[in-house]
Scaffold this motif. Structure first.
Motif, PDB file in Angstrom:
ATOM      1  N   ALA A   1       7.912   4.612   8.852  1.00 58.70           N
ATOM      2  CA  ALA A   1       6.966   3.499   8.690  1.00 58.70           C
ATOM      3  C   ALA A   1       5.628   3.782   9.355  1.00 58.70           C
ATOM      4  CB  ALA A   1       7.569   2.195   9.227  1.00 58.70           C
ATOM      5  N   GLU A   2       5.327   5.071   9.582  1.00 60.67           N
ATOM      6  CA  GLU A   2       4.051   5.422  10.219  1.00 60.67           C
ATOM      7  C   GLU A   2       2.871   5.087   9.311  1.00 60.67           C
ATOM      8  OE1 GLU A   2       4.636   8.398   7.324  1.00 60.67           O
ATOM      9  OE2 GLU A   2       6.065   7.718   8.825  1.00 60.67           O
ATOM     10  N   ASP A   3       3.078   5.158   7.995  1.00 64.15           N
ATOM     11  CA  ASP A   3       2.011   4.804   7.066  1.00 64.15           C
ATOM     12  C   ASP A   3       1.778   3.289   7.064  1.00 64.15           C
ATOM     13  OD1 ASP A   3       4.537   4.443   5.977  1.00 64.15           O
ATOM     14  OD2 ASP A   3       4.059   5.333   4.043  1.00 64.15           O
ATOM     15  N   TYR A   4       2.861   2.519   7.014  1.00 68.35           N
ATOM     16  CA  TYR A   4       2.769   1.064   7.073  1.00 68.35           C
ATOM     17  C   TYR A   4       2.063   0.625   8.360  1.00 68.35           C
ATOM     18  CZ  TYR A   4       4.575  -3.790   7.011  1.00 68.35           C
ATOM     19  OH  TYR A   4       4.718  -5.157   7.020  1.00 68.35           O
ATOM     20  N   HIS A   5       2.392   1.285   9.457  1.00 68.27           N
ATOM     21  CA  HIS A   5       1.767   0.994  10.748  1.00 68.27           C
ATOM     22  C   HIS A   5       0.249   1.168  10.666  1.00 68.27           C
ATOM     23  CE1 HIS A   5       1.292   2.188  15.261  1.00 68.27           C
ATOM     24  NE2 HIS A   5       1.132   0.895  15.112  1.00 68.27           N
TER      25      HIS A   5
ATOM     26  N   HIS B   1      13.295  -0.006  12.300  1.00 67.44           N
ATOM     27  CA  HIS B   1      12.808   0.123  13.676  1.00 67.44           C
ATOM     28  C   HIS B   1      11.324   0.451  13.690  1.00 67.44           C
ATOM     29  CE1 HIS B   1      12.805   0.962  17.943  1.00 67.44           C
ATOM     30  NE2 HIS B   1      12.339   2.176  17.722  1.00 67.44           N
ATOM     31  N   GLY B   2      10.882   1.320  12.768  1.00 67.68           N
ATOM     32  CA  GLY B   2       9.470   1.670  12.681  1.00 67.68           C
ATOM     33  C   GLY B   2       8.609   0.463  12.332  1.00 67.68           C
ATOM     34  N   GLU B   3       9.107  -0.381  11.432  1.00 68.14           N
ATOM     35  CA  GLU B   3       8.371  -1.597  11.085  1.00 68.14           C
ATOM     36  C   GLU B   3       8.218  -2.502  12.305  1.00 68.14           C
ATOM     37  OE1 GLU B   3      10.367  -3.412   7.809  1.00 68.14           O
ATOM     38  OE2 GLU B   3       9.773  -1.858   6.375  1.00 68.14           O
ATOM     39  N   LYS B   4       9.293  -2.632  13.082  1.00 68.25           N
ATOM     40  CA  LYS B   4       9.236  -3.473  14.267  1.00 68.25           C
ATOM     41  C   LYS B   4       8.237  -2.916  15.285  1.00 68.25           C
ATOM     42  CE  LYS B   4      12.228  -6.023  17.444  1.00 68.25           C
ATOM     43  NZ  LYS B   4      13.626  -6.299  17.866  1.00 68.25           N
ATOM     44  N   MET B   5       8.178  -1.591  15.414  1.00 71.97           N
ATOM     45  CA  MET B   5       7.188  -0.976  16.305  1.00 71.97           C
ATOM     46  C   MET B   5       5.770  -1.298  15.835  1.00 71.97           C
ATOM     47  SD  MET B   5       8.822   2.808  17.025  1.00 71.97           S
ATOM     48  CE  MET B   5       7.281   3.352  17.790  1.00 71.97           C
ATOM     49  N   ALA B   6       5.562  -1.324  14.515  1.00 68.70           N
ATOM     50  CA  ALA B   6       4.249  -1.656  13.973  1.00 68.70           C
ATOM     51  C   ALA B   6       3.864  -3.086  14.340  1.00 68.70           C
ATOM     52  CB  ALA B   6       4.247  -1.477  12.458  1.00 68.70           C
ATOM     53  N   TYR B   7       4.825  -4.008  14.251  1.00 69.30           N
ATOM     54  CA  TYR B   7       4.540  -5.393  14.602  1.00 69.30           C
ATOM     55  C   TYR B   7       4.244  -5.524  16.103  1.00 69.30           C
ATOM     56  CZ  TYR B   7       6.798  -6.085  10.062  1.00 69.30           C
ATOM     57  OH  TYR B   7       7.138  -6.015   8.735  1.00 69.30           O
ATOM     58  N   LYS B   8       4.986  -4.765  16.918  1.00 66.72           N
ATOM     59  CA  LYS B   8       4.730  -4.795  18.364  1.00 66.72           C
ATOM     60  C   LYS B   8       3.320  -4.303  18.676  1.00 66.72           C
ATOM     61  CE  LYS B   8       9.336  -4.416  20.422  1.00 66.72           C
ATOM     62  NZ  LYS B   8      10.250  -3.575  21.257  1.00 66.72           N
ATOM     63  N   SER B   9       2.873  -3.287  17.940  1.00 68.88           N
ATOM     64  CA  SER B   9       1.524  -2.758  18.137  1.00 68.88           C
ATOM     65  C   SER B   9       0.479  -3.825  17.825  1.00 68.88           C
ATOM     66  CB  SER B   9       1.315  -1.530  17.261  1.00 68.88           C
ATOM     67  OG  SER B   9      -0.016  -1.064  17.319  1.00 68.88           O
ATOM     68  N   LEU B  10       0.680  -4.566  16.734  1.00 65.74           N
ATOM     69  CA  LEU B  10      -0.253  -5.635  16.375  1.00 65.74           C
ATOM     70  C   LEU B  10      -0.248  -6.743  17.421  1.00 65.74           C
ATOM     71  CD1 LEU B  10       0.411  -6.009  12.527  1.00 65.74           C
ATOM     72  CD2 LEU B  10      -1.482  -4.805  13.642  1.00 65.74           C
TER      73      LEU B  10
ATOM     74  N   ILE C   1       0.847  -1.201   0.000  1.00 73.14           N
ATOM     75  CA  ILE C   1       0.000   0.000   0.000  1.00 73.14           C
ATOM     76  C   ILE C   1       0.880   1.248   0.000  1.00 73.14           C
ATOM     77  CG2 ILE C   1      -1.875   1.210   1.159  1.00 73.14           C
ATOM     78  CD1 ILE C   1      -2.738  -1.357   2.448  1.00 73.14           C
ATOM     79  N   PRO C   2       1.292   1.738  -1.165  1.00 71.03           N
ATOM     80  CA  PRO C   2       2.040   3.003  -1.206  1.00 71.03           C
ATOM     81  C   PRO C   2       1.142   4.168  -0.784  1.00 71.03           C
ATOM     82  CG  PRO C   2       2.228   1.762  -3.280  1.00 71.03           C
ATOM     83  CD  PRO C   2       1.116   1.150  -2.498  1.00 71.03           C
ATOM     84  N   THR C   3       1.639   5.023   0.073  1.00 75.16           N
ATOM     85  CA  THR C   3       0.808   6.110   0.601  1.00 75.16           C
ATOM     86  C   THR C   3       0.292   7.022  -0.499  1.00 75.16           C
ATOM     87  OG1 THR C   3       2.077   6.031   2.647  1.00 75.16           O
ATOM     88  CG2 THR C   3       0.764   7.994   2.280  1.00 75.16           C
ATOM     89  N   ARG C   4       1.100   7.284  -1.512  1.00 74.51           N
ATOM     90  CA  ARG C   4       0.687   8.171  -2.603  1.00 74.51           C
ATOM     91  C   ARG C   4      -0.494   7.601  -3.390  1.00 74.51           C
ATOM     92  NH1 ARG C   4       5.391   5.491  -4.694  1.00 74.51           N
ATOM     93  NH2 ARG C   4       6.700   6.928  -3.517  1.00 74.51           N
TER      94      ARG C   4
END
Length: 285
Positions: free
Chosen positions: A191-195, A236-245, A169-172
Motif C-alpha cells: 500500500a505504499e502507492d496508496y499512502h 496493515h499498509g493501509e492502516k499505516m497510511a491512515y496513521k500518517s495522515l 488511483i491505480p499506480t499503472r
C-alpha cells in the motif's frame, strides 16, 4: 547504467516512465512494447532493477531489451544495490528522471497506445493539476485493447476523503509532475502507492481522474501472486497510511477509526474473493 537515445524526429512527450523491475524477465518486454507503440512516445524510460533474486535473469533480459530497442527510444537501466520494494525503486527512478512529468508502469502491466498522448496533452492543458490517473481494465492475453472515444473524455476531480475509503488511483495509470515533493515511503512494501496518493491529495494538490481505460492488467488484483497476494500486509499498509495522515493533522481521530474499520471490511471482502476464485479454479470441468 545503459543508455539509448531516440534518433527519429517524431513528436515526443516530456515524460519519464519509471518501471520497477523485480524478477520480471517473463513480462517486462510486453510492458516495454506497449510504450514503444505509443502514438506520442515518452522522452525516456527508466528501468529500475530492484536487486532481483533470480541469478541475474531479469538484468540480462533488460540488457537484451536495450540492445533490441537501440535507436528507437531512450532507455536507462538503473540498478539498486539491495532490494527495496516497488516504492523505493520508483523513488530511485524519480531521482534520475530528467523530464517535468513522470508516469508509472509496473513490469507486468501495459498501456493503451494512446495513453501518453491523451494524458500528457490533458495535463499540459491543465497546468494546475499535479496528478492525473485514469481507468484500468483486465485483459486476457487474447483480448485486444479497446477503441477509445478520444473526443469525449469525462474528467472528475478526486476527493481526498473518498480516497480514505476507496483507492481510485491505480499506480499503472498515474502521471504526475516531477516537482511534487512527496515520495513513496521508505521501507514500506504494501500500500505504499496508496499512502503516497493520500498524502498528495490531502496536501491540497489537484488530482483528477480521466474516465478512459488506458492501462491493462493481466492478472486478478488479489490472490494472484505478487505483492497484492499478501492481503493482511496490504491491510496493515493501509492502516499505516491512515496513521500518517492522522500524525500530520490531515484527518481527525474519528476519521482515522472509521477509515481503519472500512479497511478491515475491505480485507475480508478481498479474502472472500480469493476463496471463491480458488474454489472455482479447482472445480472439476
Amino acid at each position: 547504467m545503459d543508455s539509448l537515445v531516440i534518433e527519429n524526429e517524431e513528436e515526443v512527450a516530456p515524460v519519464s516512465v519509471i518501471i520497477p523491475c523485480y524478477r520480471c524477465a517473463d513480462t517486462v518486454e510486453r510492458a516495454l512494447d506497449s510504450i514503444l507503440r505509443q502514438t506520442m512516445r515518452p522522452s525516456e524510460i527508466l528501468l529500475v532493477e530492484d536487486a532481483s533474486a533470480d541469478e541475474a535473469k531479469t538484468l540480462r533480459k533488460l540488457h537484451e531489451i536495450v540492445a533490441a530497442y537501440d535507436g528507437k527510444i531512450h532507455i536507462q537501466i538503473l540498478c539498486m544495490d539491495t532490494n527495496g520494494g516497488p516504492g523505493e525503486a520508483r523513488n530511485f527512478g524519480w531521482e534520475h528522471a530528467l523530464q517535468p512529468y513522470i508516469a508509472f508502469l509496473d513490469a507486468d502491466d501495459a498501456w493503451h497506445r494512446s495513453k501518453i498522448e491523451i494524458q500528457y496533452l490533458w495535463m499540459k492543458a491543465n497546468p494546475f493539476v499535479n496528478l492525473s490517473c485514469h481507468e484500468t481494465i483486465f485483459l486476457s492475453d487474447r483480448e485486444r485493447e479497446p477503441i477509445l472515444a478520444k473526443d469525449h473524455i469525462s474528467v472528475k476531480a478526486i476527493s481526498a476523503y473518498r480516497m480514505l475509503f476507496s483507492n481510485s488511483i491505480p499506480t499503472r495509470s498515474v502521471m504526475l509532475k516531477t516537482s511534487i515533493r512527496e515520495r513513496f515511503a521508505e521501507g514500506m512494501r504494501y500500500a505504499e502507492d496508496y499512502h503516497l496518493w493520500l498524502r498528495i491529495v490531502f496536501s491540497r494538490q489537484q488530482a483528477y481522474r480521466l474516465r478512459l481505460p488506458m492501462a491493462f492488467s493481466f492478472k486478478g488484483e488479489f490472490g494472484a501472486g505478487g505483492l497484492s497476494g499478501n492481503l493482511l500486509a496490504m491491510q496493515h499498509g493501509e492502516k499505516m497510511a491512515y496513521k500518517s495522515l492522522l500524525s500530520a493533522g490531515h484527518i481527525s481521530y474519528p476519521f482515522y477509526i472509521t477509515a481503519s474499520f472500512f479497511s478491515r471490511l475491505k480485507f475480508w471482502r478481498r479474502m472472500l474473493i480469493v476463496v471463491i476464485s480458488s474454489r472455482n479454479s479447482n472445480a472439476p470441468t
